[in-house]
Design a protein around this motif. Structure first.
Motif, PDB file in Angstrom:
ATOM      1  N   ILE A 245     -24.914   2.931  30.629  1.00 56.63           N
ATOM      2  CA  ILE A 245     -25.317   3.109  32.024  1.00 56.63           C
ATOM      3  C   ILE A 245     -24.639   4.375  32.528  1.00 56.63           C
ATOM      4  O   ILE A 245     -23.412   4.494  32.456  1.00 56.63           O
ATOM      5  CB  ILE A 245     -24.886   1.910  32.904  1.00 56.63           C
ATOM      6  N   ASN A 246     -25.430   5.335  33.039  1.00 56.14           N
ATOM      7  CA  ASN A 246     -24.832   6.578  33.546  1.00 56.14           C
ATOM      8  C   ASN A 246     -25.160   6.755  35.019  1.00 56.14           C
ATOM      9  O   ASN A 246     -26.301   6.978  35.406  1.00 56.14           O
ATOM     10  CB  ASN A 246     -25.313   7.791  32.758  1.00 56.14           C
ATOM     11  N   ILE A 247     -24.121   6.647  35.852  1.00 55.50           N
ATOM     12  CA  ILE A 247     -24.244   6.806  37.298  1.00 55.50           C
ATOM     13  C   ILE A 247     -23.478   8.035  37.766  1.00 55.50           C
ATOM     14  O   ILE A 247     -23.374   8.308  38.957  1.00 55.50           O
ATOM     15  CB  ILE A 247     -23.704   5.531  38.005  1.00 55.50           C
ATOM     16  N   ALA A 248     -22.947   8.814  36.821  1.00 57.90           N
ATOM     17  CA  ALA A 248     -22.005   9.893  37.146  1.00 57.90           C
ATOM     18  C   ALA A 248     -22.707  11.243  37.268  1.00 57.90           C
ATOM     19  O   ALA A 248     -23.222  11.600  38.331  1.00 57.90           O
ATOM     20  CB  ALA A 248     -20.911   9.942  36.084  1.00 57.90           C
ATOM     21  N   ARG A 249     -22.747  11.986  36.181  1.00 55.63           N
ATOM     22  CA  ARG A 249     -23.426  13.267  36.092  1.00 55.63           C
ATOM     23  C   ARG A 249     -24.120  13.335  34.737  1.00 55.63           C
ATOM     24  O   ARG A 249     -23.587  12.862  33.737  1.00 55.63           O
ATOM     25  CB  ARG A 249     -22.438  14.447  36.221  1.00 55.63           C
ATOM     26  N   GLY A 250     -25.287  13.951  34.693  1.00 59.59           N
ATOM     27  CA  GLY A 250     -25.994  14.086  33.436  1.00 59.59           C
ATOM     28  C   GLY A 250     -25.190  14.834  32.392  1.00 59.59           C
ATOM     29  O   GLY A 250     -25.290  14.549  31.194  1.00 59.59           O
ATOM     30  N   SER A 251     -24.375  15.784  32.834  1.00 58.46           N
ATOM     31  CA  SER A 251     -23.605  16.620  31.911  1.00 58.46           C
ATOM     32  C   SER A 251     -22.556  15.844  31.125  1.00 58.46           C
ATOM     33  O   SER A 251     -22.093  16.307  30.079  1.00 58.46           O
ATOM     34  CB  SER A 251     -22.915  17.750  32.685  1.00 58.46           C
ATOM     35  N   VAL A 252     -22.170  14.662  31.601  1.00 53.82           N
ATOM     36  CA  VAL A 252     -21.134  13.894  30.908  1.00 53.82           C
ATOM     37  C   VAL A 252     -21.652  13.351  29.579  1.00 53.82           C
ATOM     38  O   VAL A 252     -20.878  13.089  28.658  1.00 53.82           O
ATOM     39  CB  VAL A 252     -20.621  12.742  31.798  1.00 53.82           C
ATOM     40  N   VAL A 253     -22.958  13.211  29.458  1.00 56.66           N
ATOM     41  CA  VAL A 253     -23.583  12.662  28.248  1.00 56.66           C
ATOM     42  C   VAL A 253     -24.323  13.773  27.508  1.00 56.66           C
ATOM     43  O   VAL A 253     -25.033  14.572  28.117  1.00 56.66           O
ATOM     44  CB  VAL A 253     -24.559  11.529  28.606  1.00 56.66           C
ATOM     45  N   ALA A 270     -30.578   2.103  27.698  1.00 56.78           N
ATOM     46  CA  ALA A 270     -29.787   2.895  28.641  1.00 56.78           C
ATOM     47  C   ALA A 270     -30.395   2.814  30.031  1.00 56.78           C
ATOM     48  O   ALA A 270     -31.617   2.688  30.191  1.00 56.78           O
ATOM     49  CB  ALA A 270     -29.703   4.356  28.195  1.00 56.78           C
ATOM     50  N   GLY A 271     -29.540   2.893  31.035  1.00 49.49           N
ATOM     51  CA  GLY A 271     -29.953   3.004  32.424  1.00 49.49           C
ATOM     52  C   GLY A 271     -29.391   4.290  32.980  1.00 49.49           C
ATOM     53  O   GLY A 271     -28.179   4.491  32.981  1.00 49.49           O
ATOM     54  N   LEU A 272     -30.255   5.188  33.441  1.00 45.85           N
ATOM     55  CA  LEU A 272     -29.840   6.547  33.797  1.00 45.85           C
ATOM     56  C   LEU A 272     -30.269   6.899  35.226  1.00 45.85           C
ATOM     57  O   LEU A 272     -31.454   6.831  35.557  1.00 45.85           O
ATOM     58  CB  LEU A 272     -30.451   7.559  32.826  1.00 45.85           C
ATOM     59  N   ASP A 273     -29.304   7.283  36.034  1.00 44.81           N
ATOM     60  CA  ASP A 273     -29.611   7.780  37.380  1.00 44.81           C
ATOM     61  C   ASP A 273     -29.446   9.291  37.454  1.00 44.81           C
ATOM     62  O   ASP A 273     -29.779   9.891  38.463  1.00 44.81           O
ATOM     63  CB  ASP A 273     -28.693   7.106  38.412  1.00 44.81           C
TER      64      ASP A 273
END
Length: 330
Positions: A245-253, A270-273
Motif C-alpha cells: 500500500i503506497n500513500i506516500a510518494r510515487g518516488s519511494v517505490v 497493491a493499493g496505490l494513491d
C-alpha cells in the motif's frame, strides 16, 4: 532540511508587498483568491518566453514563493530568485522544491502537517481494505452484470489480524497504525532510527520489514533520501501472498519493479494513491485486477483542504508580518 528554520529572522526587514510574493503553479482556490485579494501578488507563468521575461523583470524582487506540494520551487527557479526568503508550501510533502539549495541559502520552507493526517490515514485504510478484499473489482463484477449470470466472485484475503509493516512511522504512519490496531493487526515498522518507547516492533531495513509482515504500508517522506527505497529486493521480500500500500510518494517505490512484481505474481497485489509521473499512472496496471489505483486523493476532503488552505495563509501572513513561519520544516 537541517536548518532550524523557526529561528530564522527575515534578512530584509523592509515590508513585503504583493510584488515580492509569487504564486508558483496552481494552488488551492482559496489560497489563490487570497493571494489576489489580500496581497495582489504575482503569478509565475507556466513556461516559455513569458516565464523567462517574468523572471528577468521580477526575479530579484521576489522574497516569498507560495506553491503546492506537486509543483514547488525547483532548482532552476530557485536560482532565478536570488533574494528569495521563504517558501510557503500547500501540502505535507515539499520534495518538489529544491530542499538542498534552500538549506544552503537559509531559505525556510513551511508545510501543512497535522491537519491532513487523519484524512490521509483514512485513505490508507480504505486502500488497505479495498486491496485485500478486492472491493473495487467486486463492484465492477456487479456493474458488469457478471454476478447476475450466476457467477461467483473469487475469494479475497482477510484484512483483520494481519502483520502490517509501516514504512515511515511519522504522524501519518502512526495514525495508520492506530487504525489498523482496531482490526487486530500486529504492527511493525522501519524508520531511519528506532523510536524510543514505541509499542511496535522495529526492523533495521525496508527489506527486513517486508520479510516479517503480510502487508507493507509506505508512509515515508518523499525526496532524494527515500527515492526507490522499495525496490525489487523489497518487493521480493513482500512475497506472493503479500501486499503493498503506497500513500506516500510515487518516488519511494521503484515503479517499473512494482509493475513487474504485479504482472509476475511476485506480490499478491497493491493499493496505490501516488505515482512517479502524476497525473500519469503506468498503463500496464490498468488491466490488472490485483491493483487499486487512486488519483492522489489522500487529503482530498472539503474539510481537510479548507484546513490546509487556512494554515498556508496563516504561514504567509505570519512571515509577512513577523518574518517567522508557523509550521517550518526542520
Amino acid at each position: 532540511m537541517s536548518t532550524d528554520t523557526s529561528a530564522i529572522t527575515r534578512r530584509d526587514p523592509s515590508p513585503i508587498s504583493g510584488n515580492a510574493i509569487v504564486r508558483v503553479g496552481p494552488v488551492n482556490p482559496t489560497v489563490a483568491q487570497a493571494l489576489v485579494d489580500d496581497y495582489d501578488s504575482l503569478v509565475l507563468p507556466d513556461a516559455g518566453d513569458a516565464r523567462d521575461q517574468f523572471l528577468n523583470e521580477h526575479g530579484e524582487a521576489i522574497r516569498v514563493a507560495v506553491c503546492s506540494g506537486k509543483i514547488g520551487v525547483d532548482t532552476e527557479l530557485m536560482k532565478r530568485l536570488p533574494n528569495l526568503e521563504a517558501i510557503v508550501n500547500f501540502g505535507v510533502g515539499y520534495d518538489a522544491s529544491d530542499v538542498a539549495q534552500a538549506a544552503e541559502r537559509n531559505i525556510p520552507i513551511s508545510n501543512t502537517p497535522d491537519v491532513l493526517t487523519d484524512c490521509v490515514a483514512d485513505t490508507a485504510l480504505g486502500l488497505y481494505l479495498n486491496t485485500l478484499r478486492s472491493l473495487g473489482a467486486a463492484e465492477r463484477f456487479v456493474r458488469a452484470g457478471t454476478w447476475a449470470t450466476g457467477a461467483n466472485f473469487p475469494l479475497a484475503t482477510r484484512a483483520s489480524s494481519k502483520r502490517v509493516g509501516i514504512l515511515g512511522l511519522g504522524r501519518i504512519g502512526a495514525a495508520i497504525a492506530k487504525r489498523l490496531e482496531a482490526f487486530g493487526c500486529e504492527i511493525h515498522y522501519h524508520n531511519r532510527s528506532e523510536i524510543s518507547g514505541s509499542p511496535y516492533t522495529y526492523h533495521p531495513s525496508a527489506a527486513a520489514l517486508a520479510e516479517a509482515t503480510d502487508v507493507l504500508v509506505v508512509a515515508a517522506a518523499g525526496g532524494p533520501a527515500s527515492a526507490g527505497l522499495v525496490d525489487a529486493t523489497v518487493l521480493e521480500a513482500i512475497g506472493p501472498k503479500g501486499f503493498l500500500i503506497n500513500i506516500a510518494r510515487g518516488s519511494v517505490v521503484d515503479e517499473q519493479a512494482l509493475v513487474a512484481a504485479l504482472q509476475n505474481g511476485t506480490i499478491a497485489g497493491a493499493g496505490l494513491d501516488v505515482f512517479v509521473n502524476e497525473p500519469h499512472a503506468p498503463e500496464e496496471l490498468f488491466a490488472l485486477e490485483n491493483v487499486v489505483l487512486l488519483p492522489h486523493l489522500g487529503s482530498g476532503t472539503h474539510e481537510t483542504r479548507a484546513d490546509m488552505a487556512a494554515l498556508v495563509l496563516d504561514n504567509l501572513r505570519s512571515y509577512v508580518d513577523s518574518g517567522e513561519l508557523i509550521t517550518p520544516v526542520s
